[in-house]
Design an enzyme around this catalytic site. Structure first.
Site, PDB file in Angstrom:
ATOM      1  N   THR B 182       7.001  -6.192  12.464  1.00 22.89           N
ATOM      2  CA  THR B 182       7.325  -6.030  11.089  1.00 22.89           C
ATOM      3  C   THR B 182       6.794  -4.599  10.707  1.00 22.89           C
ATOM      4  OG1 THR B 182       5.443  -7.281  10.648  1.00 22.89           O
ATOM      5  CG2 THR B 182       7.418  -8.439  10.615  1.00 22.89           C
ATOM      6  N   GLU B 332      12.209 -10.758  10.416  1.00 15.52           N
ATOM      7  CA  GLU B 332      11.764 -12.265  10.740  1.00 15.52           C
ATOM      8  C   GLU B 332      13.064 -13.068  10.715  1.00 15.52           C
ATOM      9  OE1 GLU B 332      10.098 -10.458   8.705  1.00 15.52           O
ATOM     10  OE2 GLU B 332       7.856 -10.799   8.687  1.00 15.52           O
ATOM     11  N   LYS B 446       4.103  -7.853 -13.864  1.00 13.48           N
ATOM     12  CA  LYS B 446       3.627  -9.060 -14.653  1.00 13.48           C
ATOM     13  C   LYS B 446       3.113  -8.693 -16.105  1.00 13.48           C
ATOM     14  CE  LYS B 446       3.170 -11.669 -10.333  1.00 13.48           C
ATOM     15  NZ  LYS B 446       2.643 -10.869  -9.226  1.00 13.48           N
TER      16      LYS B 446
END
Lengths: 544, 544
Positions: B182, B332, B446
């Site tokens: 990855t 994955e 956020k």
């Protein structure tokens, strides 16, 4: 080193839940005995199927128990396809065209515990009920009439069941989900038992773009009975991809199918050649007598298999905007083993060559290995000439029959220790891997040491404008051993003399020694229980 | 009762032999460093691949040994894809865009025994050679220059090998065939190891008609590097179905790809969004400056994935007759987990709705289960609104990483004992099962307890006519915690003021509090090693 992939078993339950969540708005239409249509959504079907699983568990179904079905093509049969395995059971489809004796023998051989039967088929059930005692007979009120009191009512069972609380039976991917008996032209029928694994793999391979090419935009009309090699596996593919289904119920006459195609136009239909032969004849007659009555859905693909498809039939449908896609397989091969599709290598070939290829059995599907073995036991070259028996292996090919010791006449090992299924079909393979079925081993005509293909003669005869159907069988001959007898059914009001038919065959490239010695006019070629031409019955009519 | 199906393991070797027998006349084209084209047939490739397997065995390859590759997209890399597993080895693709330090660390972590490297990449190899000692370095003379004497010559090894006498290494279907690390934006890169089983299943599911829709009539141009999640698995699909391939070699600039498309027009191409963004901009510029220089292949499908695809890009290609097909996945997940395709349920929806859906990540592929889990650990409803982290499971999803204990931040069990991969991507799911990626967990902004999707802002900004590229990251804010910073690259000679861009965003349905507080003009968005927008690098450029 070890792979890091998750250990997740292949499972039909995954297809079921996909359909119920991703595709819940899509439609499943069933034609009822009174010819009206019943429509439900995949969402409703998902609930009903889980309810069936729940009801079967409550009736005491244990993992591996057989639940027989005796039914036409409709939504409830599709519920059985998934609901029985969801509960851990094995769906055993009984072929309603078999004799009561055969049905009773098969139910006993499979040790079926339960039976789900269409109410309209109760008369057939009563004819073999004495041969096998099902613990529970569940009647699907297909006609809408009340279920006789001595049986369980399918709808009542579902209504009482709890689809939300249903828990799938635990299973491994090699556990059984369905069984189907071969037609058994020689000896007793034999049971083939499919697993979660074999069914999922077959579904993926068969759905590929050049095979079924199943898409969200399709609407599928399965004319192939659900009791015949799992309707070629199409129900599994449709559920995996949430493709709308139109089930014809008991109405399989050409006129009925054409009517249904007007109401619910399919993009993909499937059936044996005789169905499509009858359909195109009815359609072309109507074009003359009652123009405008029907219109074949333009661009529809028709999957045809189960017997060789004459090139003339493919050309006839092409003239009306329908694409015939031919495949080859058998109950033992799940069934799709080969498909004929337009290969890019033939892009520049002429139309004749493309139709010639379309009339072949096609190319081996992924996961399938295929070889031809000659009379002398040698693997045949891919030369388009050498005939040999087709042998196949792969993860969705049967490696034995239920409850029968594995015998050399059906299964054979090679020098690498690999097992092959002997199919009994004889074929050639060419340079591009196109399989061309020349005959069943037992149908080949052995004349003076040479083989004559009955299938080739039949296909050429059916290309004659006066011929509706033709089947060729061997008759005994003192000098040559065997010689061909051609049984011919003419189109209404038409005819052709043997000399004219032989001249037609010579034009089609047959040698003189291959021509039939006798022609016999018949009304229609008799059919097997699965709707194919029955050479067995013809041989009984015209003994050697 | 037991199923009667054959026990035949899934195997890449089966795909290899299919290509060599059924599809031997089809072409594999590779663009060489000097931009000339080298063409071979699948038949030749099959022999060369078996020769590679034979050569590796002669060099002492043992089952499970890793063989690294460091190469561009070309026929020899495809030989490694199949030849290494055929010999029992595990192909480990090294990402040539990584730093020498990372490459050395990864080769050591994987314990690679051998390396197959393009001669043009030897300078890169020499930069990490001191970090890991390969037992044998095999140089593929991609440029045609002589191979330096200290290395083994790939072509010489093949010429000495015996493809006819080659015997496949015995294997079970769960044995490893390939590994890929990855990108590892946090912590060290981690290795995913694929098996015969996972690769065959992924290939079948990805090839379906509504996904890749791979057909004999296709010609595939894989721009996605073969070192990036196995070029999304396309090499396996092309070989399974014998589909002609056009490999771009090292020439990935928009002009080079457009040139190649004129020489060898593909029907199907694949690459990350940034590739297609650059390509359409070069194409549209040329339409004005040098009309007639290029023509995009009409009807070509472009598979795009690896990052969210802006709707404006899909519309731009549609104007030029090219269909963008979006999918979502990661190393994955093999990688294809979802595909966006035109669902029949949306047949009557307007064009806007269809483009809106095309810009989503799409529907879960068969065999894949997918759920969203909210911040509070609850499974999110499929309401198109509730955001949650995507979690997936299935037989081609990784269940661990090579040599690393399974950790709760990457894998989580549910109350049925089933394992799920935590993807770190945040999304919504709607009633039809369409997945819409809203962000990477770590890229969400956020603001005052509410989430703002950086991906949504970027896609809307890139729909502005003056904007070439846009990427949005969070910056610290005393009052709100985080606020969006938009980094914008304008098209040549164009510009737009922050007020104009905010007005554009308001028109696209954003609320005022969601608008970026700051705009930053940049030349181009920095890229990751796999060609995606790199927010990590942006954050380094514009610290919070």
């Amino acid at each position: 080193m070890q792979a890091t992939m998750m250990d997740v078993p292949l499972s039909l339950n995954h297809f079921l839940d996909r359909a119920g969540t991703l595709f819940k708005h899509n439609r499943i239409v069933s034609r009822l005995p009174d010819k009206s249509l019943r429509t439900m959504s995949y969402g409703q079907w998902h609930r009903r199927t889980r309810a069936l699983g729940s009801a079967l568990q409550r009736l005491g179904l244990r993992p591996g128990d057989r639940v027989a079905t005796l039914g036409w093509n409709h939504h409830a049969h599709l519920e059985a396809y998934f609901g029985i395995p969801a509960a851990g059971g094995v769906m055993h489809t009984l072929n309603l065209r078999l004799s009561p004796d055969e049905l009773g023998w098969i139910a006993a051989d499979a040790q079926d515990r339960f039976l789900i039967v269409d109410d309209v088929l109760l008369p057939l059930y009563r004819q073999f009920a004495h041969l096998h005692a099902f613990e529970q007979v569940i009647v699907f009120p297909f006609s809408g009439a009340p279920v006789p009191a001595e049986f369980a009512d399918y709808e009542a069972l579902l209504a009482e069941a709890d689809p939300d609380g249903f828990v799938y039976a635990e299973h491994g991917e090699n556990d059984p989900v369905a069984m189907c008996y071969t037609s058994g032209t020689t000896g007793r029928p034999k049971g083939v038992v499919y697993s979660h694994r074999s069914t999922v793999l077959h579904t993926l391979a068969a759905s590929l773009a050049d095979h079924w090419g199943l898409r969200s935009s399709d609407v599928v009309l399965p004319v192939t009975p659900m009791f015949h090699a799992n309707s070629w596996g199409m129900p599994y593919g449709a559920v995996m991809l949430g493709v709308p289904l139109v089930f014809p119920g008991p109405h399989l006459h050409p006129e009925d199918l054409l009517d249904l195609m007007q109401l619910e136009p399919p993009t993909l239909a499937l059936g044996v050649p005789t169905i499509w032969l009858g359909l195109i004849q009815a359609y072309e007659r109507a074009l003359e007598t009652t123009p405008g009555r029907w219109r074949l859905p333009q661009g529809m693909r028709s999957l045809v298999g189960g017997a060789a498809v004459p090139e003339s039939l493919i050309r006839a449908f092409a003239r009306h905007g329908v694409i015939i896609v031919q495949g080859w397989g058998m109950t033992e091969t799940s069934p799709l083993a080969t498909v004929s599709y337009p290969r890019a290598e033939l892009r520049d070939a002429g139309e004749d060559e493309r139709f010639r290829r379309a009339a072949m059995a096609g190319i081996a599907a992924p996961l399938i290995e295929l070889r031809l073995v000659t009379d002398e036991g040698r693997v045949a070259p891919w030369d388009g000439q050498t005939m040999g028996e087709i042998q196949v292996r792969g993860p969705f090919i049967t490696g034995s029959y239920h409850g029968v010791p594995r015998s050399e006449d059906k299964f054979i090992g090679d020098d690498r220790g690999q097992l092959w299924l002997r199919t009994g079909d004889v074929a050639t393979l060419d340079d591009l891997g196109f399989l061309r079925i020349t005959d069943r081993t037992k149908d080949l005509i052995k004349s003076g040491g040479e083989w004559i293909s009955s299938v080739d003669l039949e296909n050429a005869l059916m290309a004659h404008p006066a011929v509706a159907e033709a089947a060729v069988i061997a008759i005994a001959d003192e000098k040559w051993g065997e010689r061909p007898l051609a049984c011919v059914a003419f189109k209404p009001g038409q005819n052709a003399a043997p000399d004219a038919l032989n001249a037609h065959l010579l034009q089609h490239g047959f040698a003189k020694w291959q021509l039939p010695d006798r022609y016999q006019t018949i009304d229609a070629v008799p059919r097997t229980s699965t709707g194919k031409f029955s050479k067995l019955k013809l041989r009984q009519m015209f003994p050697r």
